[in-house]
Design a protein around this motif. Sequence first.
Motif, PDB file in Angstrom:
ATOM      1  N   THR A  78      -2.722  47.781   8.545  1.00 21.15           N
ATOM      2  CA  THR A  78      -1.368  47.200   8.502  1.00 21.15           C
ATOM      3  C   THR A  78      -0.673  47.395   7.162  1.00 21.15           C
ATOM      4  OG1 THR A  78      -1.665  45.570  10.257  1.00 21.15           O
ATOM      5  CG2 THR A  78      -0.186  44.948   8.470  1.00 21.15           C
TER       6      THR A  78
ATOM      7  N   MET B  69       5.814  37.978   0.175  1.00 27.96           N
ATOM      8  CA  MET B  69       4.658  37.492   0.937  1.00 27.96           C
ATOM      9  C   MET B  69       3.593  38.573   1.021  1.00 27.96           C
ATOM     10  SD  MET B  69       4.694  35.597   4.587  1.00 27.96           S
ATOM     11  CE  MET B  69       3.248  34.677   5.101  1.00 27.96           C
TER      12      MET B  69
ATOM     13  N   GLY C 181       5.252  43.136  -5.883  1.00 28.51           N
ATOM     14  CA  GLY C 181       5.947  42.333  -4.875  1.00 28.51           C
ATOM     15  C   GLY C 181       7.054  43.104  -4.189  1.00 28.51           C
ATOM     16  N   LEU C 182       6.778  43.582  -2.990  1.00 36.79           N
ATOM     17  CA  LEU C 182       7.801  44.268  -2.194  1.00 36.79           C
ATOM     18  C   LEU C 182       8.040  43.520  -0.878  1.00 36.79           C
ATOM     19  CD1 LEU C 182       9.645  46.772  -1.796  1.00 36.79           C
ATOM     20  CD2 LEU C 182       7.706  47.908  -0.694  1.00 36.79           C
ATOM     21  N   THR C 183       6.947  43.248  -0.133  1.00 35.94           N
ATOM     22  CA  THR C 183       7.062  42.638   1.198  1.00 35.94           C
ATOM     23  C   THR C 183       7.580  41.208   1.097  1.00 35.94           C
ATOM     24  OG1 THR C 183       5.152  43.940   1.848  1.00 35.94           O
ATOM     25  CG2 THR C 183       5.753  42.111   3.296  1.00 35.94           C
TER      26      THR C 183
ATOM     27  N   GLU D 126       0.502  48.809   3.376  1.00 37.98           N
ATOM     28  CA  GLU D 126       0.899  50.139   2.854  1.00 37.98           C
ATOM     29  C   GLU D 126       1.458  51.018   3.970  1.00 37.98           C
ATOM     30  OE1 GLU D 126       0.456  51.276  -0.316  1.00 37.98           O
ATOM     31  OE2 GLU D 126      -0.703  49.635  -1.170  1.00 37.98           O
ATOM     32  N   GLY D 127       2.278  50.432   4.843  1.00 34.54           N
ATOM     33  CA  GLY D 127       2.828  51.157   5.985  1.00 34.54           C
ATOM     34  C   GLY D 127       1.888  50.994   7.157  1.00 34.54           C
ATOM     35  N   THR D 128       2.381  50.354   8.229  1.00 32.98           N
ATOM     36  CA  THR D 128       1.512  50.117   9.388  1.00 32.98           C
ATOM     37  C   THR D 128       1.194  51.439  10.083  1.00 32.98           C
ATOM     38  OG1 THR D 128       3.347  49.898  10.927  1.00 32.98           O
ATOM     39  CG2 THR D 128       2.639  47.872   9.792  1.00 32.98           C
TER      40      THR D 128
ATOM     41  N   SER E 172      -6.673  44.861   8.035  1.00 35.32           N
ATOM     42  CA  SER E 172      -5.590  44.728   7.040  1.00 35.32           C
ATOM     43  C   SER E 172      -5.144  46.093   6.541  1.00 35.32           C
ATOM     44  CB  SER E 172      -6.058  43.931   5.816  1.00 35.32           C
ATOM     45  OG  SER E 172      -6.108  42.572   6.096  1.00 35.32           O
TER      46      SER E 172
ATOM     47  N   ILE F  40       1.065  39.213  -1.080  1.00 35.88           N
ATOM     48  CA  ILE F  40       0.980  39.969  -2.327  1.00 35.88           C
ATOM     49  C   ILE F  40      -0.446  39.908  -2.892  1.00 35.88           C
ATOM     50  CG2 ILE F  40       1.940  40.274  -4.647  1.00 35.88           C
ATOM     51  CD1 ILE F  40       3.874  40.759  -2.138  1.00 35.88           C
TER      52      ILE F  40
ATOM     53  N   GLY G 295       9.022  43.316   6.249  1.00 38.38           N
ATOM     54  CA  GLY G 295       7.774  44.000   5.939  1.00 38.38           C
ATOM     55  C   GLY G 295       7.935  45.505   6.059  1.00 38.38           C
ATOM     56  N   SER G 296       7.923  45.998   7.299  1.00 36.24           N
ATOM     57  CA  SER G 296       8.048  47.447   7.502  1.00 36.24           C
ATOM     58  C   SER G 296       9.400  47.977   7.039  1.00 36.24           C
ATOM     59  CB  SER G 296       7.856  47.778   8.993  1.00 36.24           C
ATOM     60  OG  SER G 296       6.565  47.411   9.405  1.00 36.24           O
TER      61      SER G 296
END
Length: 384
Positions: A361, A161, A130-132, A363-365, A358, A163, A137-138
């Motif tokens: 977007t 979110m 859980g990071l985002t 793991e880094g967009t 996805s 996750i 997000g970015s």
Amino acid sequence: MDDLLRVDDKLTGDQKLIRDTVRSFVGDHVLPYVGDWFEEAVFPARELAPALGELGLLGMHLEGYGCAGTDATSYGVACRELEAGDSGLRSFVSVQGSLAMFPIWRYGSEEQKEQWLPLMASGSAIGCFGLTEPDHGSDPSSMRTSAKRDGTDWILNGSKMWITNGSIADVAVVWAQTDEGIRGFVVPTDTPGFSAPPIHKKMSLRASVTSSLYFDDVRLPGSAVLPEVVGLRGPLSCLSEARFGILWGVVGAARACLESAIAYSQTRVQFDRPIGGFQLTQEKLAWMYVGLAQSSLTAFHLGALKDAGELTPRQISFGKLSNVRAALDIARQARSILGGNGITLEYPVIRHMTNLESVLTYEGTEEIHTLVLGEALTGLSAYR
Ligand code: FAD
């Protein structure tokens, strides 16, 4: 499909064995069913996880604690073959091994490692990362989820979110602001105050569980914190591990799309000849192959650097950016070659194509990895 450049000749005997084993597992246990999973938006994690564990694919490049301890290229090859099945399957393995097990393995206490890693390596416990957050997000450095000390305990509040594996996880590695900086917490998902409702109505990665996480005064013992890391470098190092798997994985999705397009072009007849005999189709196929072979070479090169202990985050950004973009272009071209059939789940192409949106977007967009390369080239940071 012919491996014209004979890229796979570079694999060692052990790596070829891993390739063939995973490819045959995917052929037997995933490909016959994955179209239905995608349509029904299910991922049978509890059935697949023990089988993936049995094959040694969960945390496979980690040493000890029941993990297989392979080299990085082997991990990449496994990701490639898993994602030739579906990006959701590869995402499951990436999250389990690189995002949930890796931080425990790298930054955890001996007690955390012994409690979780053998269970996770065997697939009897599932992890998430859980990071985002809904509003961050970015730019995870601005996260609002916080952990405050209460005596020797920690009290976790906030939300995450998007996750992967959230609702099915037994343990969540959660990153939160503390007085000391961003820290990671190992949170058993049955802890009071923790909830993880699934996110519905996704049109991409449908054969993958994606969830929100909520922490409402979640009380954790002092031993829940990852003791060996403070700051954003903790989660970023996990993302580097997972992005390495992605830059290999998407080569598999692209290969599946190209193979499907070639086979279709050889049998679909219009104007009295197979559409593969038209120069316009051959131009598409030729460029798709060029993109695939270049991505493959990039993956092998970065694999060799990682095995030599020399791979840098900027090189990983290069691979994630260029290989995901190439895979998405290949999927879109394949979709057009299949005509109307290209939009049905009878063929794998539209599934891979929407999945790759996805992958572009998460793991880094694409934009963030572009900025990483832009900064590497100019010395000027353009994030803010
Ligand atoms: P934003 O950050 O709001 O970005 C929106 C747009 O703005 C993008 O195009 C972005 O590139 C652009 N943008 C942002 N900043 C800049 C800038 N400085 N310059 C130029 N453009 C910019 N996260 C987890 O923590 N764990 C998971 O397991 C996980 N799984 C995921 C699974 C799925 C299916 C998806 C879709 C996402 C998942 N994520 C997960 C979250 C994912 O990592 C984020 O979606 C991603 O980091 C982008 O964040 P965002 O969606 O908030 O978009």
